[in-house]
Design a protein around this motif. Structure first.
Motif, short mmCIF file in Angstrom:
data_model
loop_
_atom_site.label_atom_id
_atom_site.label_comp_id
_atom_site.label_asym_id
_atom_site.label_seq_id
_atom_site.Cartn_x
_atom_site.Cartn_y
_atom_site.Cartn_z
N SER A 185 0.83 -1.20 0.00
CA SER A 185 0.00 0.00 0.00
C SER A 185 0.87 1.25 0.00
O SER A 185 1.96 1.26 0.57
CB SER A 185 -0.93 0.02 1.22
OG SER A 185 -0.17 0.11 2.42
N LEU A 203 -5.81 0.54 5.76
CA LEU A 203 -4.93 -0.52 6.24
C LEU A 203 -4.35 -0.20 7.62
O LEU A 203 -4.18 -1.10 8.45
CB LEU A 203 -3.80 -0.76 5.24
CG LEU A 203 -4.02 -1.86 4.20
CD1 LEU A 203 -2.87 -1.92 3.23
CD2 LEU A 203 -4.24 -3.20 4.85
N THR A 207 -4.46 -2.92 10.80
CA THR A 207 -3.19 -3.55 11.16
C THR A 207 -2.73 -3.18 12.57
O THR A 207 -1.64 -3.58 12.99
CB THR A 207 -2.08 -3.16 10.16
OG1 THR A 207 -1.96 -1.73 10.11
CG2 THR A 207 -2.39 -3.69 8.77
N ASN A 215 4.49 -4.28 5.17
CA ASN A 215 3.78 -3.64 4.07
C ASN A 215 4.52 -3.84 2.74
O ASN A 215 4.80 -2.89 2.01
CB ASN A 215 3.59 -2.15 4.36
CG ASN A 215 2.74 -1.47 3.29
OD1 ASN A 215 1.81 -2.07 2.76
ND2 ASN A 215 3.08 -0.24 2.96
N PHE A 277 -12.06 -1.03 2.91
CA PHE A 277 -11.44 -1.25 4.22
C PHE A 277 -12.35 -0.89 5.39
O PHE A 277 -12.05 -1.22 6.53
CB PHE A 277 -10.13 -0.46 4.33
CG PHE A 277 -9.11 -0.88 3.31
CD1 PHE A 277 -8.30 -1.99 3.52
CD2 PHE A 277 -8.97 -0.18 2.13
CE1 PHE A 277 -7.38 -2.38 2.58
CE2 PHE A 277 -8.03 -0.57 1.18
CZ PHE A 277 -7.24 -1.67 1.40
#
Length: 302
Positions: A185, A203, A207, A215, A277
């Motif tokens: 990303s 993200l 995470t 990543n 997301f």
């Protein structure tokens, strides 16, 4: 629901083997003695079981379902060298190995195996269920279904940069060189497998509970994604499938996903206004998980 969650037992750390390598997983069991259905779960592109999959598993377990939440080889707590190697065929092998392991477990109703996938694994569960007639139900959340559609959603300059890195990585691998890594990303305009406007913030939210999250993945994967079309397998799936589709999805375009979903013999399609997301957290999570529990209760009763 909160009362149920408060009385949940902690998951057990378990392992199973895929092509001779150990895959690590969490095994959740409900608080009753009768053999229970089991939901097998894994994450999407470069994701691990710690990235909010446990939140879904806790909710399913509170309703009486066992859950097996695993990391693919090369990721998270599982074995596999080199690290961060995202290989489609190997991940599909891992799904088959997880199913075989679930079918070996005691106090599990082996006739009630359920697959749950999200994003890239939302495509894997479609491919896997199409090949295994013993699967009882499938939940495919914001699924990757079409390699071309996802590739076309990417900026052409980014796509060209990724291809160049992927070719170098693939050639280097043939000579035994260490992988060339590419970010999973990044911000819009930067080179990464995902660089839409909502990717970095989305993200970072999911995470938080995985301090070891990395990543990046081996760049060679960019050569494989355009050749992967799990959505084309939907006509072969015998089990009922719940598609949870995000209408504004920047990673897995909804238009093509809906086209494949509508060709599935036994399907339910839920459309959401959330982004790719958003559905892992907050009110969006509550909305989606409620729909998934309702589907489970109607199709694979405890």
């Amino acid at each position: 629901m909160n009362k149920k969650l408060n009385h949940l037992a902690q998951p057990t750390d378990v392992q199973f083997y895929s092509a001779g390598m150990r895959c690590s997983a969490y095994l959740y069991r409900p608080d009753h003695q009768a053999p229970s259905p089991i939901i097998i779960m894994a994450h999407g592109l470069g994701g691990t079981r710690k990235m909010r999959l446990t939140a879904f598993a806790e909710r399913f377990t509170a309703e009486g379902y066992a859950c097996l939440v695993f990391d693919y080889r090369h990721f998270g707590g599982s074995e596999g060298q080199p690290r961060q190697l995202l290989d489609i065929e190997r991940q599909l092998e891992d799904w088959k190995a997880a199913i075989n392991y679930a079918r070996s477990l005691p106090n599990i109703d082996h006739s009630k195996i359920i697959l749950w996938g999200t994003s890239f694994s939302g495509g894997h569960v479609l491919s896997t269920a199409a090949q295994d007639s013993g699967i009882r139900a499938v939940i495919s959340q914001c699924p990757f279904t079409d390699g071309l559609a996802s590739s076309l959603a990417m900026n052409p300059v980014t796509s060209a940069n990724l291809t160049a890195l992927a070719v170098r990585d693939r050639i280097g691998a043939a000579f035994g060189n260490a992988p060339i890594m590419v970010p999973l990303s990044a911000a819009p305009g930067e080179t990464a497998l995902m660089n839409a406007v909502d990717v970095v913030s989305g993200l970072s939210e999911i995470t938080k509970n995985d301090p070891d999250y990395k990543n990046y993945v081996a760049a060679r994967f960019a050569l494989d994604i355009i050749r992967y079309y799990p959505g084309r397998q939907t006509t072969k799936i015998k089990a009922p499938v719940l598609f949870c589709v995000c209408e504004t999805d920047t990673v897995a375009p909804a238009k093509m996903t809906l086209r494949h979903a509508k060709r599935t013999p036994h399907k339910e399609i839920k459309l959401y206004s959330y982004g790719h997301f958003e559905i892992y957290v907050g009110d969006a999570f509550e909305h989606v998980v409620k729909d998934q529990i309702d589907f489970l209760k109607r199709t694979v009763a405890v």
